[in-house]
Design a protein around this motif. Structure first.
Motif, PDB file in Angstrom:
ATOM      1  N   ALA A 184     -13.591   9.471 -21.796  1.00 42.88           N
ATOM      2  CA  ALA A 184     -13.023   8.419 -22.648  1.00 42.88           C
ATOM      3  C   ALA A 184     -11.765   8.881 -23.372  1.00 42.88           C
ATOM      4  N   ALA A 185     -11.639  10.196 -23.603  1.00 38.19           N
ATOM      5  CA  ALA A 185     -10.454  10.723 -24.293  1.00 38.19           C
ATOM      6  C   ALA A 185      -9.206  10.634 -23.427  1.00 38.19           C
ATOM      7  N   ARG A 186      -9.389  10.373 -22.147  1.00 35.08           N
ATOM      8  CA  ARG A 186      -8.267  10.309 -21.201  1.00 35.08           C
ATOM      9  C   ARG A 186      -7.987   8.871 -20.770  1.00 35.08           C
ATOM     10  N   GLN A 187      -8.383   7.921 -21.595  1.00 31.81           N
ATOM     11  CA  GLN A 187      -8.176   6.507 -21.294  1.00 31.81           C
ATOM     12  C   GLN A 187      -7.317   5.861 -22.372  1.00 31.81           C
ATOM     13  N   PRO A 188      -6.546   4.816 -22.029  1.00 30.76           N
ATOM     14  CA  PRO A 188      -5.685   4.146 -23.012  1.00 30.76           C
ATOM     15  C   PRO A 188      -6.472   3.633 -24.212  1.00 30.76           C
ATOM     16  N   MET A 189      -5.810   3.646 -25.371  1.00 35.91           N
ATOM     17  CA  MET A 189      -6.471   3.244 -26.612  1.00 35.91           C
ATOM     18  C   MET A 189      -5.588   2.298 -27.415  1.00 35.91           C
ATOM     19  N   GLY A 216      -6.795  -3.176 -20.484  1.00 35.56           N
ATOM     20  CA  GLY A 216      -7.127  -1.881 -19.889  1.00 35.56           C
ATOM     21  C   GLY A 216      -7.404  -0.782 -20.889  1.00 35.56           C
ATOM     22  N   CYS A 217      -7.367  -1.080 -22.188  1.00 33.36           N
ATOM     23  CA  CYS A 217      -7.709  -0.072 -23.190  1.00 33.36           C
ATOM     24  C   CYS A 217      -9.219   0.153 -23.194  1.00 33.36           C
ATOM     25  N   GLU A 218      -9.625   1.372 -23.530  1.00 33.41           N
ATOM     26  CA  GLU A 218     -11.052   1.711 -23.496  1.00 33.41           C
ATOM     27  C   GLU A 218     -11.583   2.169 -24.849  1.00 33.41           C
ATOM     28  N   ALA A 219     -10.725   2.184 -25.875  1.00 32.14           N
ATOM     29  CA  ALA A 219     -11.167   2.601 -27.207  1.00 32.14           C
ATOM     30  C   ALA A 219     -10.220   2.027 -28.247  1.00 32.14           C
ATOM     31  N   VAL A 220     -10.709   1.969 -29.484  1.00 32.47           N
ATOM     32  CA  VAL A 220      -9.867   1.577 -30.614  1.00 32.47           C
ATOM     33  C   VAL A 220      -9.948   2.681 -31.659  1.00 32.47           C
ATOM     34  N   SER A 450       1.448  10.952 -20.510  1.00 33.47           N
ATOM     35  CA  SER A 450       0.443  11.167 -21.549  1.00 33.47           C
ATOM     36  C   SER A 450      -0.468   9.947 -21.592  1.00 33.47           C
ATOM     37  N   VAL A 451      -1.530  10.027 -22.378  1.00 35.22           N
ATOM     38  CA  VAL A 451      -2.457   8.899 -22.508  1.00 35.22           C
ATOM     39  C   VAL A 451      -1.846   7.879 -23.473  1.00 35.22           C
ATOM     40  N   PRO A 452      -1.691   6.622 -23.058  1.00 37.26           N
ATOM     41  CA  PRO A 452      -1.030   5.637 -23.916  1.00 37.26           C
ATOM     42  C   PRO A 452      -1.910   5.200 -25.089  1.00 37.26           C
ATOM     43  N   GLN A 453      -1.263   5.059 -26.239  1.00 34.06           N
ATOM     44  CA  GLN A 453      -1.866   4.355 -27.365  1.00 34.06           C
ATOM     45  C   GLN A 453      -0.949   3.195 -27.738  1.00 34.06           C
ATOM     46  N   LEU A 454      -1.535   2.027 -27.949  1.00 32.36           N
ATOM     47  CA  LEU A 454      -0.772   0.819 -28.282  1.00 32.36           C
ATOM     48  C   LEU A 454      -1.057   0.411 -29.714  1.00 32.36           C
ATOM     49  N   SER A 455      -0.060  -0.160 -30.381  1.00 27.67           N
ATOM     50  CA  SER A 455      -0.272  -0.641 -31.748  1.00 27.67           C
ATOM     51  C   SER A 455       0.638  -1.826 -32.025  1.00 27.67           C
ATOM     52  N   MET A 456       0.356  -2.926 -31.315  1.00 27.59           N
ATOM     53  CA  MET A 456       1.091  -4.179 -31.495  1.00 27.59           C
ATOM     54  C   MET A 456       0.097  -5.310 -31.737  1.00 27.59           C
ATOM     55  N   ARG A 457       0.512  -6.335 -32.454  1.00 24.96           N
ATOM     56  CA  ARG A 457      -0.282  -7.566 -32.546  1.00 24.96           C
ATOM     57  C   ARG A 457      -0.019  -8.357 -31.275  1.00 24.96           C
ATOM     58  N   PHE A 458      -0.986  -8.383 -30.402  1.00 21.35           N
ATOM     59  CA  PHE A 458      -0.773  -8.949 -29.072  1.00 21.35           C
ATOM     60  C   PHE A 458      -0.387 -10.422 -29.116  1.00 21.35           C
ATOM     61  N   GLU A 459      -0.923 -11.169 -30.106  1.00 22.29           N
ATOM     62  CA  GLU A 459      -0.615 -12.596 -30.156  1.00 22.29           C
ATOM     63  C   GLU A 459       0.834 -12.852 -30.534  1.00 22.29           C
ATOM     64  N   ASN A 460       1.508 -11.830 -31.069  1.00 22.91           N
ATOM     65  CA  ASN A 460       2.915 -11.987 -31.451  1.00 22.91           C
ATOM     66  C   ASN A 460       3.885 -11.622 -30.333  1.00 22.91           C
ATOM     67  N   ARG A 474      -1.818  -1.317 -16.069  1.00 23.38           N
ATOM     68  CA  ARG A 474      -2.443  -1.290 -14.741  1.00 23.38           C
ATOM     69  C   ARG A 474      -1.852  -0.167 -13.903  1.00 23.38           C
ATOM     70  N   PHE A 475      -0.535  -0.057 -13.960  1.00 22.57           N
ATOM     71  CA  PHE A 475       0.140   1.002 -13.205  1.00 22.57           C
ATOM     72  C   PHE A 475      -0.354   2.373 -13.645  1.00 22.57           C
ATOM     73  N   TRP A 476      -0.442   2.594 -14.967  1.00 21.33           N
ATOM     74  CA  TRP A 476      -0.859   3.894 -15.486  1.00 21.33           C
ATOM     75  C   TRP A 476      -2.277   4.236 -15.032  1.00 21.33           C
ATOM     76  N   LYS A 477      -3.169   3.262 -15.112  1.00 17.36           N
ATOM     77  CA  LYS A 477      -4.562   3.540 -14.737  1.00 17.36           C
ATOM     78  C   LYS A 477      -4.678   3.778 -13.228  1.00 17.36           C
ATOM     79  N   GLN A 478      -3.899   3.045 -12.467  1.00 17.91           N
ATOM     80  CA  GLN A 478      -3.940   3.205 -11.016  1.00 17.91           C
ATOM     81  C   GLN A 478      -3.434   4.581 -10.588  1.00 17.91           C
ATOM     82  N   HIS A 479      -2.461   5.132 -11.327  1.00 19.17           N
ATOM     83  CA  HIS A 479      -1.836   6.399 -10.944  1.00 19.17           C
ATOM     84  C   HIS A 479      -2.142   7.517 -11.939  1.00 19.17           C
TER      85      HIS A 479
END
Length: 587
Positions: A184-189, A216-220, A450-460, A474-479
């Motif tokens: 889980a530490a190697r998945q997008p958050m 595609g995120c797996e943790a918060v 590196s493992v991506p972390q996102l911090s945006m308000r998606f609805e905006n 999707r690209f990152w997880k696929q590769h």
């Protein structure tokens, strides 16, 4: 001063004249040597400042790397302060290399716990580097014995190989046994910091989590704000670590709802801070290393068993009671003994050394938490990314660099050069929603390795931006196999890695961030992926061997196919038309 002739140079030891000193030099292979030394005293003493120094001719050397250099790869002067390393700051290693990125002089030290000063500086009088490692610059503890090992590598190998070998060398020491890294530490958050700061609401977090999971995120990671109603970004209310009911009405149920979405849950703590307005202030106000008037917070002194026991119990109870999957432990580099408190050791402490006390604290934290949850995740932030930190944590994140893709790229590469299998994470991605979709995509393209972390308000997000981030996740997880586990080559470190390549037996992936020619060598005789990290519509590719006719599919930054064609990868330089922030698959 004592001098010894090692295999390649004269090593000087200054400051230990009144002590017993034993030095052994060993040639490990051509261009690689180890200098082991032991300092002993008949009685326990506070060790005096000891300087180990040697010279390196400045021949075919053009730039300088160390773990916290960031954008500045310039040479230092011999009269400068250099940089400091200890358990919770940086790492005792530096590398001199030439314009092609070939190692010319990498030095590393075995003691990553205690404060070590490293200065590799230009000596103007004779065109050499005066290399110094200074020990015992910070009061530690009384001892009658100290051992250390200096590793000097002048082999003609890529700089990243030399640094990788240093990381592997540290791993051979039992005291640096690395923490288990769960999948889980190697998945997008998803992180709440840039998107919410301290303005947290449980239902708003869950709203973002629901979308993040679909992307595609797996943790918060729920950051600062959950424990306070104060919105001033200070730490005056830290220390009690009780949930603010105005932020999160029921933490256990909130975590369960996030778990039901399929996401792991990590929670932020500022480890050393106890705020002036916290309930426990009076309990700990006399057990501090220092006080910050601006932040209105004290820095706890871990030499007190009561301090360590309190912090450990906070984390144990949180993980057990709320079913947390991990912790983000922040500001551990603030554990520092001020000079004016160097003589304040007392009978209520069980350590003289602050760094040894920190080691005891953080070692106990991960041990206790792994007993509760074996796959616990612990995140640390750049600067605390050295070999000791790999004992306590399994995620290293780039230092805060909001909306700054280039710093994010540099930081993630600097972490990866030394972190071994510890998961290297980007700083959280954020950008201005009025930016073009191509420019916004550069935020993601610059942290691909590196493992991506996102911090945006998606609805905006504008529709194009949402489509873009969905594609890149999707690209990152696929590769992910080639991005994280491939043979990594970060080119031109002096220019902050404008070309980065990683390859496996099946794929060759090159990301280009400036007008540089991508050299496709023999290892490129496989499926090729070219990522355009520039704001131009083309990349320049130099082909060493005739790769023959290939099929190429070109996508824009939102994953839309814009072209399919057959191309001839003949020997020579080829211009490949790829949209800004786009991709070309060549099969």
């Amino acid at each position: 001063m004592k001098e010894i002739k090692s295999n390649y140079r004269i090593i000087r030891i200054d400051g230990a004249d009144d002590l017993n000193l034993n030095i052994v030099s060993e040639k490990l292979e051509e261009g690689l040597e180890s200098i082991k030394f032991k300092i002993t005293s008949e009685n326990p003493i506070y060790m005096p400042k000891v300087t180990i120094s040697w010279k390196q001719p400045i021949i075919d050397i053009h730039s300088y790397w160390y773990p916290t250099a960031f954008r500045n790869k310039a040479f230092h002067a011999d009269w400068a302060r250099g940089f400091f390393s200890k358990a919770t700051i940086s790492a005792p290693v530096s590398c001199l290399y030439n314009a092609n990125g070939q190692n010319r002089h990498t030095c590393a030290f075995s003691d990553a716990l205690n404060t070590v000063n490293i200065n590799v500086g230009v000596h103007e009088e004779d065109g050499t580097f005066e290399c110094k490692i200074v020990l015992f610059t910070e009061l530690s503890k009384k001892t009658h014995e100290y051992e250390g090992e200096l590793r000097i590598d002048t082999r003609d190998i890529p700089f990243y190989e030399s640094l990788k070998d240093v990381s592997k060398w540290w791993e051979t020491f039992k005291k640096y046994k690395t923490a288990f890294v769960p999948e889980a530490a190697r998945q997008p958050m998803y992180s709440t910091w840039y998107s919410f700061h301290q303005e947290l609401k449980d239902y708003e977090i869950e709203k973002q989590c629901s979308i993040a999971k679909k992307l595609g995120c797996e943790a918060v990671i729920v950051d600062d704000g959950w424990q306070t109603e104060d919105n001033n970004r200070g730490y005056a209310y830290c220390g009690d670590w009780k949930v603010s009911s105005k932020r999160i009405s029921d933490m256990k149920e909130h975590v369960k709802r996030v778990h039901d979405m399929g996401l792991k849950y990590l929670l932020w703590y500022s480890v050393p801070f106890v705020g002036l307005y916290s309930e426990v202030w009076n309990r700990f106000k006399d057990k501090l290393l220092g006080y910050d008037e601006i932040l209105k917070t004290g820095v706890l002194d871990p030499r007190y068993p009561e301090v360590r026991e309190y912090l450990i119990s906070i984390y144990e109870n949180a993980v057990a009671e709320w079913d947390l999957d991990g912790l983000k432990l922040d500001f551990v580099d603030e554990f520092d003994l001020p000079y004016d408190k160097k003589d304040n050791y007392n009978e209520f402490m069980d350590f003289e050394s602050v760094q040894e006390a920190v080691d005891c604290l953080l070692s106990s934290v991960i041990e206790k938490l792994r007993f509760i949850k074996p796959d616990i995740m612990i995140e640390f932030r750049q600067r605390y990314i050295g070999p000791y930190m790999r004992k306590y944590g399994n995620m290293f994140r780039v230092t805060d660099c909001p909306n700054d893709p280039i710093t994010n790229r540099i930081g993630s590469m600097d972490i990866r050069l030394l972190c071994g299998n510890t998961a290297a994470h980007s700083d959280m991605l954020m950008w201005n929603t009025d930016d073009t979709v191509e420019s916004a995509a550069l935020q993601f393209i610059n942290i691909l390795f590196s493992v991506p972390q996102l911090s945006m308000r998606f609805e905006n997000l504008p529709q194009e931006h949402f489509k873009m981030i969905s594609f890149w996740l999707r690209f990152w997880k696929q590769h992910r196999d080639v991005l994280l586990d491939g043979r990594l080559i970060p080119y031109y470190p002096a220019l902050n890695y404008p070309v980065i390549v990683s390859s496996t037996e099946e794929q060759y992936l090159a990301a280009v961030y400036a007008d540089f020619v991508v050299h496709l060598g023999k290892e490129a005789n496989k499926n090729i992926i070219l990522v355009n990290g520039t704001l131009k519509n083309k990349l320049y590719v130099e082909i060493e061997n005739d790769l023959g006719h290939r099929k190429m599919e070109v996508l824009n930054c939102m994953g839309e196919v814009v072209k399919k064609e057959n191309i001839n990868l003949g020997k020579g330089v080829l211009i490949v038309d790829i949209p800004v922030s786009g991709i070309a698959y060549i099969k």
